[in-house]
Write an enzyme that holds these catalytic residues in place. Structure first.
Site, PDB file in Angstrom:
ATOM      1  N   ARG A  71       0.845  -1.199   0.000  1.00 27.85           N
ATOM      2  CA  ARG A  71       0.000   0.000   0.000  1.00 27.85           C
ATOM      3  C   ARG A  71       0.881   1.250   0.000  1.00 27.85           C
ATOM      4  NH1 ARG A  71      -1.759   0.601   4.423  1.00 27.85           N
ATOM      5  NH2 ARG A  71      -1.217  -1.335   5.488  1.00 27.85           N
ATOM      6  N   TYR A 199      -1.692  -3.358  -6.840  1.00 21.40           N
ATOM      7  CA  TYR A 199      -1.496  -4.060  -5.561  1.00 21.40           C
ATOM      8  C   TYR A 199      -2.841  -4.182  -4.822  1.00 21.40           C
ATOM      9  CZ  TYR A 199      -0.464  -5.117  -0.797  1.00 21.40           C
ATOM     10  OH  TYR A 199      -0.505  -5.713   0.434  1.00 21.40           O
ATOM     11  N   LYS A 208      -9.636  -2.407   1.678  1.00 31.82           N
ATOM     12  CA  LYS A 208      -9.287  -1.280   2.557  1.00 31.82           C
ATOM     13  C   LYS A 208     -10.099  -0.029   2.215  1.00 31.82           C
ATOM     14  CE  LYS A 208      -6.155  -3.824   4.433  1.00 31.82           C
ATOM     15  NZ  LYS A 208      -6.414  -4.421   5.743  1.00 31.82           N
ATOM     16  N   HIS A 228     -10.450  -2.829  11.590  1.00 27.25           N
ATOM     17  CA  HIS A 228      -9.383  -3.678  11.038  1.00 27.25           C
ATOM     18  C   HIS A 228      -9.171  -4.850  11.998  1.00 27.25           C
ATOM     19  CE1 HIS A 228      -4.951  -3.731   9.449  1.00 27.25           C
ATOM     20  NE2 HIS A 228      -5.711  -4.492   8.723  1.00 27.25           N
ATOM     21  N   SER A 249      -1.177  -4.159  10.188  1.00 29.77           N
ATOM     22  CA  SER A 249      -0.943  -5.074   9.069  1.00 29.77           C
ATOM     23  C   SER A 249       0.296  -5.928   9.315  1.00 29.77           C
ATOM     24  CB  SER A 249      -0.736  -4.266   7.792  1.00 29.77           C
ATOM     25  OG  SER A 249      -1.795  -3.363   7.625  1.00 29.77           O
ATOM     26  N   CYS A 251       0.898  -8.371  11.417  1.00 31.93           N
ATOM     27  CA  CYS A 251       1.253  -8.679  12.816  1.00 31.93           C
ATOM     28  C   CYS A 251       0.571  -9.962  13.270  1.00 31.93           C
ATOM     29  CB  CYS A 251       0.856  -7.533  13.735  1.00 31.93           C
ATOM     30  SG  CYS A 251       1.976  -6.147  13.656  1.00 31.93           S
ATOM     31  N   ASP A 278      -9.339 -10.153   8.744  1.00 29.91           N
ATOM     32  CA  ASP A 278      -8.807  -8.802   8.509  1.00 29.91           C
ATOM     33  C   ASP A 278      -9.777  -7.671   8.834  1.00 29.91           C
ATOM     34  OD1 ASP A 278      -6.588  -7.211   7.604  1.00 29.91           O
ATOM     35  OD2 ASP A 278      -7.700  -6.793   5.770  1.00 29.91           O
ATOM     36  N   SER A 375       4.698 -10.465  -0.055  1.00 24.76           N
ATOM     37  CA  SER A 375       4.036 -11.290  -1.076  1.00 24.76           C
ATOM     38  C   SER A 375       2.786 -11.920  -0.461  1.00 24.76           C
ATOM     39  CB  SER A 375       4.992 -12.345  -1.610  1.00 24.76           C
ATOM     40  OG  SER A 375       5.567 -13.069  -0.548  1.00 24.76           O
ATOM     41  N   ARG A 376       1.834 -12.259  -1.304  1.00 26.68           N
ATOM     42  CA  ARG A 376       0.497 -12.599  -0.793  1.00 26.68           C
ATOM     43  C   ARG A 376      -0.106 -13.828  -1.444  1.00 26.68           C
ATOM     44  NH1 ARG A 376      -1.907  -8.832   3.070  1.00 26.68           N
ATOM     45  NH2 ARG A 376      -0.311  -7.251   3.321  1.00 26.68           N
ATOM     46  N   ARG A 407       3.060  -4.573  17.821  1.00 22.91           N
ATOM     47  CA  ARG A 407       4.345  -5.264  17.836  1.00 22.91           C
ATOM     48  C   ARG A 407       5.282  -4.367  18.628  1.00 22.91           C
ATOM     49  NH1 ARG A 407       7.114  -8.745  13.966  1.00 22.91           N
ATOM     50  NH2 ARG A 407       5.197  -9.173  12.857  1.00 22.91           N
TER      51      ARG A 407
HETATM   52  C1  OXD Z   1      -3.103  -4.863   5.163  1.00 24.71           C
HETATM   53  C2  OXD Z   1      -3.730  -6.036   4.516  1.00 24.71           C
HETATM   54  O1  OXD Z   1      -2.217  -4.232   4.557  1.00 24.71           O
HETATM   55  O2  OXD Z   1      -4.604  -6.644   5.139  1.00 24.71           O
HETATM   56  O3  OXD Z   1      -3.504  -4.551   6.301  1.00 24.71           O
HETATM   57  O4  OXD Z   1      -3.410  -6.362   3.358  1.00 24.71           O
HETATM   58 MN    MN Z   2      -5.144  -5.688   6.981  1.00 24.55          MN
END
Ligand code: OXD
Ligand code: MN
Length: 596
Positions: A71, A199, A208, A228, A249, A251, A278, A375-376, A407
């Site tokens: 992002r 992305y 988001k 979130h 994000s 964590c 999420d 990476s996802r 964190r």
């Molecule tokens: C984030 C996601 O960036 O969930 O929080 O992808």
């Molecule tokens: Mn997220």
């Protein structure tokens, strides 16, 4: 051809086609036949590579432009007529400037491409929680990901009828150049414009952009919360209790949402149910409790670190019908990532498209990265072995506890129970965390991330806090609010807590507190577990580790107040009095002037 009876929607699609000038316009119907057709097209055009059909049935590989892997918060704006409505934590542009700037980049951006029109529902179609959006995009990758992450197609258009409300979501990857990238939100117009990125967090506009930024704006107006947060069900003796948890994000929300009870707690017969990993939309239910719904239909999870030790359920979820982005592509058409499953392939191509072998060094002599740290995988939620039978329940699930977390190497104890709703909101508002790879910026830097929503609050953060305070008054039987920190380290920099499945030990204590059972000690910052209150059966912690994990150091917390003060000062007169009262009361408690 799908039949749209919504004149305003049709007019918007025509108007957009005039700006973007695609070769053709295609309305998505959501059918299986369509999925196969689009996948074939994406493969033929080089956007997707099919993986080994035996090992990864129905799975694809995708690699993004190397400048487009996370992002881009500095290019993300809230566009409101009044700058104050965006507040001090958001980038702001006037709607006039936003539309004008982005229009330049959208102009003729779809030449030679198909424009996909994707009607989608966030939340089960027709649920009282749900909201409808329509995304227009020139990216077949986005179209296929939206099919996994949301409910798309005919049923949504039918629900929309001839005049239903929907969020206008316009996306073009354009030339995927950072100079031509903007992610704009126009909450007053219920509109999102995103250009120059493919992305997920920038381009899958249901996630988001709609489900957090636009939805948080709407939630404030309509008296609910868009957060979130993961949603997790914990079943024992035939009864299931649910918690939500908000972490920044990357964590470990996905890991907690799918956790496996540790060996030492197995005899208690826990069953864990995943509702969402999420985003949670929360409303007051007819019984006076807070109820939550996961608006998404898939998981867009971080791949590195995911393996059958850290998250066996995720590994099982992603073995079919999954799109992998920016991981390593093995020459044998398998995928792999750092701290991944099993041995890496003997050779492959890394996320940057460079030939890769285990042990290969880059030009600076460092190990060559196989996968990008952000990476996802994009996988259907229904494939998760622990998916809750209630995950698509139109009424949602009732919430016993809200858990915030960050964190932090030091300071925050393993777990803390707030002293009540307003104190819980204070705790959430002051969450701080070390930055991860999910957003562009310096990894490791501590930043304040209130409610883990810093990049996602679609309006003035002060009004957002005030809304949380108001919600406390509107929920007759509110959940208790907690804070956790799985990441505390010892003096040598070693993690003190094993995390992952063992986090159930903490959740177990949290639920016992919600039932009025668990034992706790009161400290100036809230309640922490009393000695022996956490079930540590089968866990071999280093001697003294538990004491360190639960230690509340008054000097460090007093120092922390400075950071909070600085952050709160940015809110000016938007800071709710209830929170400045909480700040003052905490300061006094830390001085030992009032009983903890
Ligand atoms: C984030 C996601 O960036 O969930 O929080 O992808
Ligand atoms: Mn997220």
């Amino acid at each position: 051809m799908i039949d749209c009876k919504h004149e305003k929607l049709k007019a918007w699609v025509d108007e957009t086609a005039k700006i973007c000038e695609p070769d053709q316009v295609y309305w998505m119907d959501g059918s299986e036949e369509e999925r196969i057709r689009l996948e074939k097209r994406a493969v033929a055009r080089g956007f997707l590579i099919p993986l080994d059909e035996e090992k990864y049935p129905g799975c694809f590989y995708s690699r993004s432009n190397p400048n487009d892997v996370a992002r881009t918060e500095h290019l993300t704006f809230i566009c409101t007529n009044n700058k104050e409505d965006a507040g001090p934590t958001n980038n702001w542009m006037s709607p006039k400037d936003g539309y004008a700037k982005a229009q330049e980049f959208f102009h003729q951006s779809m030449h030679g491409r198909t424009m996909y029109v994707i009607p989608f529902s966030m939340g089960p179609v027709g649920s009282p929680f749900s909201k409808i959006g329509v995304e227009i995009t020139d990216s077949i990758y986005v179209a296929l990901n939206m099919r996994i992450m949301t409910r798309v197609g005919k049923s949504v258009l039918e629900k929309l009828g001839t005049g239903g409300e929907f969020t206008k979501c316009l996306h073009s990857r354009a030339d995927v150049a950072v100079e031509h990238r903007l992610i704009l939100h126009f909450p007053e117009d219920n509109t999102i414009w995103s250009v120059g990125s493919a992305y997920g967090g920038n381009a899958l506009l249901g996630k988001k952009c709609l489900a957090l930024r636009i939805a948080s704006w709407q939630a404030r107006k309509e008296g609910w919360l868009a957060e979130h947060m993961l949603i997790l069900g914990i079943e024992k003796d035939g009864k299931t209790e649910y918690v939500t948890a908000a972490f920044p994000s990357a964590c470990g929300k996905t890991n907690l949402a799918m956790l496996i009870p540790p060996e030492g707690l197995k005899h208690k017969g826990y069953k864990i149910w995943t509702v969402g990993d999420d985003i949670a939309w929360l409303r007051v239910g007819p019984d006076g409790r807070l109820w939550a719904c996961n608006p998404e239909a898939g998981f867009f999870g971080v791949a590195p670190g995911t393996n059958s030790k850290t998250n066996p359920n995720a590994i099982k979820t992603i073995h079919k019908n999954t799109i992998f982005t920016n991981v390593l592509l093995g020459d044998d058409l398998t995928v792999w990532w750092e701290d991944g499953e099993g041995a890496p392939p003997v050779s492959g191509t890394n996320w940057q498209g460079k030939p890769w072998k285990p042990g290969k060094k880059d030009e600076n002599g460092n190990p060559m990265q196989a996968a990008h740290p952000n990476s996802r995988f994009t996988a259907p939620a229904g494939q998760c072995p622990t998916i809750s039978p209630k995950w698509e329940d139109p009424q949602g699930v009732p919430i016993s506890a809200i858990i915030f977390g960050g964190r932090r190497q030091r300071l925050a104890p393993l777990v803390l129970e707030s002293l009540g709703w307003d104190h819980g909101v204070y705790v959430g508002s002051t969450v701080a965390s070390e930055r991860t790879a999910a957003a562009v910026g310096k990894v490791g830097e501590v930043r304040r991330d209130p409610m883990a929503m810093l990049p996602f609050i679609g309006y003035n953060v002060g009004d957002y806090f005030a809304h949380w305070i108001e919600m406390g008054k509107a929920i007759p039987k509110p959940p208790k609010i907690f804070h956790v920190n799985w990441f505390r380290k010892d003096e040598k920099g070693k993690f003190l807590w094993p995390g992952y499945g063992d986090n159930l030990r903490v959740v177990e204590w949290i639920l016992s507190r919600c039932r009025g059972e668990g034992k706790a000690d009161k400290t100036p910052i809230g309640f922490v577990p009393a000695k022996d209150a956490l079930d540590l059966n089968g866990l071999n912690l280093a001697p003294g580790a538990m004491e360190k994990l639960l230690e509340v150091k008054t000097e460090e917390w007093t120092e922390e107040l400075e950071g909070v003060k600085e952050f709160y000062a940015k809110l000016g007169d938007k800071l709710p009095e209830a929170l400045s009262d909480q700040f003052k009361a905490l300061k006094e408690r830390l001085k030992g002037k009032v009983a903890a």
